[in-house]
Design a protein around this motif. Structure first.
Motif, short mmCIF file in Angstrom:
data_model
loop_
_atom_site.label_atom_id
_atom_site.label_comp_id
_atom_site.label_asym_id
_atom_site.label_seq_id
_atom_site.Cartn_x
_atom_site.Cartn_y
_atom_site.Cartn_z
N UNK A 1 -51.68 -72.25 -16.60
CA UNK A 1 -51.35 -73.53 -17.33
C UNK A 1 -52.58 -74.95 -17.20
N UNK A 2 -53.55 -74.42 -17.58
CA UNK A 2 -54.97 -75.15 -17.59
C UNK A 2 -55.53 -75.95 -16.86
N UNK A 3 -55.17 -75.61 -15.42
CA UNK A 3 -55.14 -75.91 -13.99
C UNK A 3 -56.25 -75.39 -13.39
N UNK A 4 -57.60 -75.30 -13.16
CA UNK A 4 -58.63 -74.33 -12.22
C UNK A 4 -58.38 -74.13 -11.06
N UNK A 5 -58.22 -72.73 -10.35
CA UNK A 5 -57.81 -72.87 -9.06
C UNK A 5 -59.08 -72.28 -8.63
N UNK A 6 -59.56 -72.03 -7.07
CA UNK A 6 -60.66 -71.46 -7.08
C UNK A 6 -60.06 -71.39 -5.32
N UNK A 7 -60.49 -70.17 -4.46
CA UNK A 7 -60.04 -69.41 -3.83
C UNK A 7 -61.64 -69.82 -2.78
N UNK A 8 -61.83 -70.12 -1.45
CA UNK A 8 -62.89 -69.63 -0.66
C UNK A 8 -62.00 -68.78 0.79
N UNK B 1 -66.56 -73.94 -0.19
CA UNK B 1 -65.89 -75.04 -0.22
C UNK B 1 -66.45 -76.41 -0.63
N UNK B 2 -67.48 -76.72 0.28
CA UNK B 2 -68.05 -78.53 0.01
C UNK B 2 -69.05 -78.12 -1.81
N UNK B 3 -69.84 -76.99 -1.70
CA UNK B 3 -70.60 -76.80 -2.97
C UNK B 3 -69.42 -76.82 -4.07
N UNK B 4 -68.17 -76.02 -4.46
CA UNK B 4 -67.47 -76.47 -5.06
C UNK B 4 -67.13 -77.82 -5.82
N UNK B 5 -66.57 -78.51 -4.51
CA UNK B 5 -66.70 -79.29 -4.48
C UNK B 5 -67.27 -80.95 -5.47
N UNK B 6 -68.49 -81.10 -4.67
CA UNK B 6 -69.51 -81.69 -5.22
C UNK B 6 -69.94 -80.70 -6.64
N UNK B 7 -69.98 -80.03 -6.92
CA UNK B 7 -69.87 -79.22 -8.22
C UNK B 7 -69.22 -79.62 -9.73
N UNK B 8 -68.00 -79.57 -9.05
CA UNK B 8 -66.49 -80.03 -9.66
C UNK B 8 -66.16 -81.74 -9.76
N UNK B 9 -66.36 -82.27 -8.45
CA UNK B 9 -65.85 -84.05 -8.06
C UNK B 9 -66.03 -84.55 -9.49
N UNK C 1 -65.24 -83.02 -12.80
CA UNK C 1 -64.27 -82.62 -13.72
C UNK C 1 -62.83 -83.45 -13.03
N UNK C 2 -62.27 -82.93 -14.17
CA UNK C 2 -60.12 -82.46 -13.35
C UNK C 2 -59.46 -81.85 -13.74
N UNK C 3 -58.79 -81.94 -13.09
CA UNK C 3 -57.30 -80.31 -13.24
C UNK C 3 -57.88 -79.68 -12.40
N UNK C 4 -58.18 -79.49 -11.10
CA UNK C 4 -58.69 -77.73 -10.63
C UNK C 4 -57.66 -78.39 -8.64
N UNK C 5 -57.79 -76.96 -8.56
CA UNK C 5 -57.52 -76.79 -7.22
C UNK C 5 -57.83 -75.55 -6.77
N UNK C 6 -58.33 -76.74 -5.18
CA UNK C 6 -58.99 -75.38 -4.55
C UNK C 6 -58.79 -75.25 -3.13
N UNK C 7 -58.56 -73.99 -2.48
CA UNK C 7 -58.10 -73.28 -1.52
C UNK C 7 -58.79 -73.02 -0.79
N UNK C 8 -59.26 -73.87 0.31
CA UNK C 8 -60.80 -73.66 1.74
C UNK C 8 -60.09 -73.14 2.77
N UNK C 9 -60.05 -71.77 2.85
CA UNK C 9 -58.93 -71.20 3.82
C UNK C 9 -60.36 -69.76 5.26
N UNK C 10 -59.49 -70.29 6.45
CA UNK C 10 -60.85 -70.09 7.40
C UNK C 10 -59.75 -68.88 7.81
N UNK C 11 -60.44 -68.12 8.65
CA UNK C 11 -59.26 -67.05 9.47
C UNK C 11 -59.17 -67.31 11.13
N UNK C 12 -60.10 -68.43 11.35
CA UNK C 12 -60.39 -69.34 12.97
C UNK C 12 -59.37 -70.64 12.70
#
Length: 496
Positions: free
Chosen positions: A85-92, A176-184, A186-197
């Protein structure tokens, strides 16, 4: 509109300054609390790792129908719905279970993803003959139910991480921070930064251990240095305290990288249009209740009562506490609502916008548990843990079209008595396989338990109160019915 979800694994609420801890070095969690709504009544849902993540995608409880599981063909996935539905979703992520059999359907639901290797016993670097010294006997020190090869593999992996920035957590946050800088812009995005720690093993480098001088004292010879087994406590108090400091050293590393994301949000003025959610899947026992770890004992408060922080740029609530009873199933609903998307009909979680803004309640009571264990219910004051009625923990079935365990297919002998079940309300007309289930826990031996966690947070004094138990049973049965629980779960628990 943008949204960032930071998910730590095994983040203990009781170790965080915003929840009253006064000795763990975690200033950025305190800083986060001052920039967000801090939830005091967040509880787990389905346990452990991948069942919790199935809830993060689907917004509905998993544990009454299924144990560890891939996403099913009939599941509604929040990041996929956003993508469609037009919202870019990215997982790191560096969460190793995403590239095992039991988690392999999750990451492809996102528009794009990056997987960082090397956590825990990830089958990453290959040594036919180990070129490193393993500091304890994995055959005797490990949990007999946990493969010793994972202990060996983990020490091989560590040999490729001589500096903190080489660790998977550091690389995950960097990407994850690279994605934020590259897309700061832009609009309509969801980023999930997930660490096992800070999930075990509690591996960190000297600069974090130096925050806790007590780590200069070595543990008992022959015992794991930073990887407690899933078993009853038998070690000395000194060893238990040593392991707690190993955990908090790794937690302090998590705090550092949380701070770097907060710094970046400051630098790029992302607070104006970016939702931030910081959460975890569950806690961890570090000697409490005379146990290590999770899964094999009841889901006590140390495991079930979790931290949650949310910044919503629409209401701009900061440095405030929220008492409403919330769960993981509410987070996908919150994100879909934030991006103006309708909620799937099968989603049980509810958007938290008004809860963040004004502490509006979203539920009277909540379910939580693990497949085949106690079925638990809380209203925020009482926790009711309903045990199986019989030692054989029967009847118990799994319902799936994806017959996978953590690291393997269902075995051929498990599938011999498979039948096709009638559709559940959420399977979109599909008839799932009904497979005889197996449990990781012996919940019957603990019996049914009732606690007033406001008066007895440590759950040392079980209540015997017929009226309160009757009230909690009614909550429990209602929520099971709303979840379209398999009928045999009521029988297993000795309920009408």
């Amino acid at each position: 509109m943008k949204a960032i979800l930071l998910m730590f694994d095994t983040l203990n609420r009781r170790m965080l300054p915003p929840y009253g801890n006064d000795w763990v070095h975690a200033p950025n969690f305190q800083r986060l609390s001052e920039r967000s709504a801090t939830f005091d009544n967040c509880y787990i849902g389905s346990m452990p790792c991948m069942p919790a993540r199935r809830e993060l995608h689907t917004g509905r409880y998993n544990f009454l129908h299924r144990s560890w599981s891939p996403l099913e063909p009939f599941d509604d996935s929040m990041p996929q719905l956003l993508r469609e539905n037009g919202v870019y979703s990215h997982l790191v992520t560096d969460h190793v279970h995403y590239w095992e059999d039991g988690g392999a359907t999750y990451h492809n639901r996102y528009s794009s993803y990056e997987l960082v290797r090397g956590q825990e016993g990830d089958l990453w670097k290959g040594h036919v003959e180990p070129k490193i010294e393993i500091p304890f006997d994995t055959r005797s020190a490990g949990d007999p139910t946990f493969p010793s090869e994972s202990w060996r593999q983990d020490w091989i992996n560590r040999s490729y991480m001589p500096q903190p920035e080489d660790q998977p957590q550091a690389r995950t946050f960097s990407l994850g921070m690279e994605f934020i800088r590259d897309n700061a812009t832009a609009d309509n995005w969801f980023l999930q930064i997930e660490t096992f720690d800070p999930h075990e093993p509690f591996f960190s480098h000297a600069e974090f251990k130096q925050l806790y001088p007590q780590l200069a004292d070595q543990p008992e010879p022959g015992l794991p240095v930073d990887w407690p087994s899933y078993k009853p406590l038998s070690e000395s108090p000194e060893y238990v305290q040593y392991m707690r400091y190993q955990y908090t050293a790794l937690l302090s590393m998590c705090d550092r990288y949380l701070g770097r994301v907060l710094d970046l949000m400051d630098e790029l003025s992302l607070w104006d249009d970016t939702m931030l959610i910081v959460c975890t899947d569950h806690g961890f026992l570090l000697g409490e209740h005379d146990w290590w770890a999770k899964n094999k004992q009841p889901w006590y408060q140390e495991l079930a009562h979790t931290p949650l922080f949310i910044w919503d740029p629409r209401s701009r609530i900061a440095d405030q506490r929220r008492e409403a009873l919330v769960q993981m199933i509410d987070l996908p609903a919150t994100l879909l609502d934030y991006f103006g998307q309708p909620l799937p009909a099968d989603m049980q979680g509810l958007p938290l916008a008004e809860t963040i803004a004004a502490d509006a309640p979203v539920r009277e009571a909540a379910l939580f548990g693990i497949f085949g264990g106690h079925v638990n219910c809380t209203d925020g004051k009482y926790v009711y843990m309903r045990a199986p009625a019989n030692p054989d923990n029967a009847p118990l079935y799994e319902y799936t079209l994806m017959p996978m365990h953590i690291r393997s297919h269902f075995a051929v002998d498990e599938l011999q008595e498979t039948t096709l079940a009638e559709p559940f309300s959420f399977t979109k007309g599909c008839r799932a396989l009904q497979v005889p289930g197996r449990s990781w826990v012996e919940a019957h031996s603990y019996g049914t338990l009732l606690f007033d966690v406001e008066a007895d947070y440590a759950q040392q004094q079980p209540l015997q109160d017929t009226e309160i138990e009757r009230m909690m049973i009614e909550h429990l049965k209602r929520l099971m019915r709303e979840n379209d629980s398999p009928p045999e779960q009521f029988e297993r628990l000795g309920l009408d």
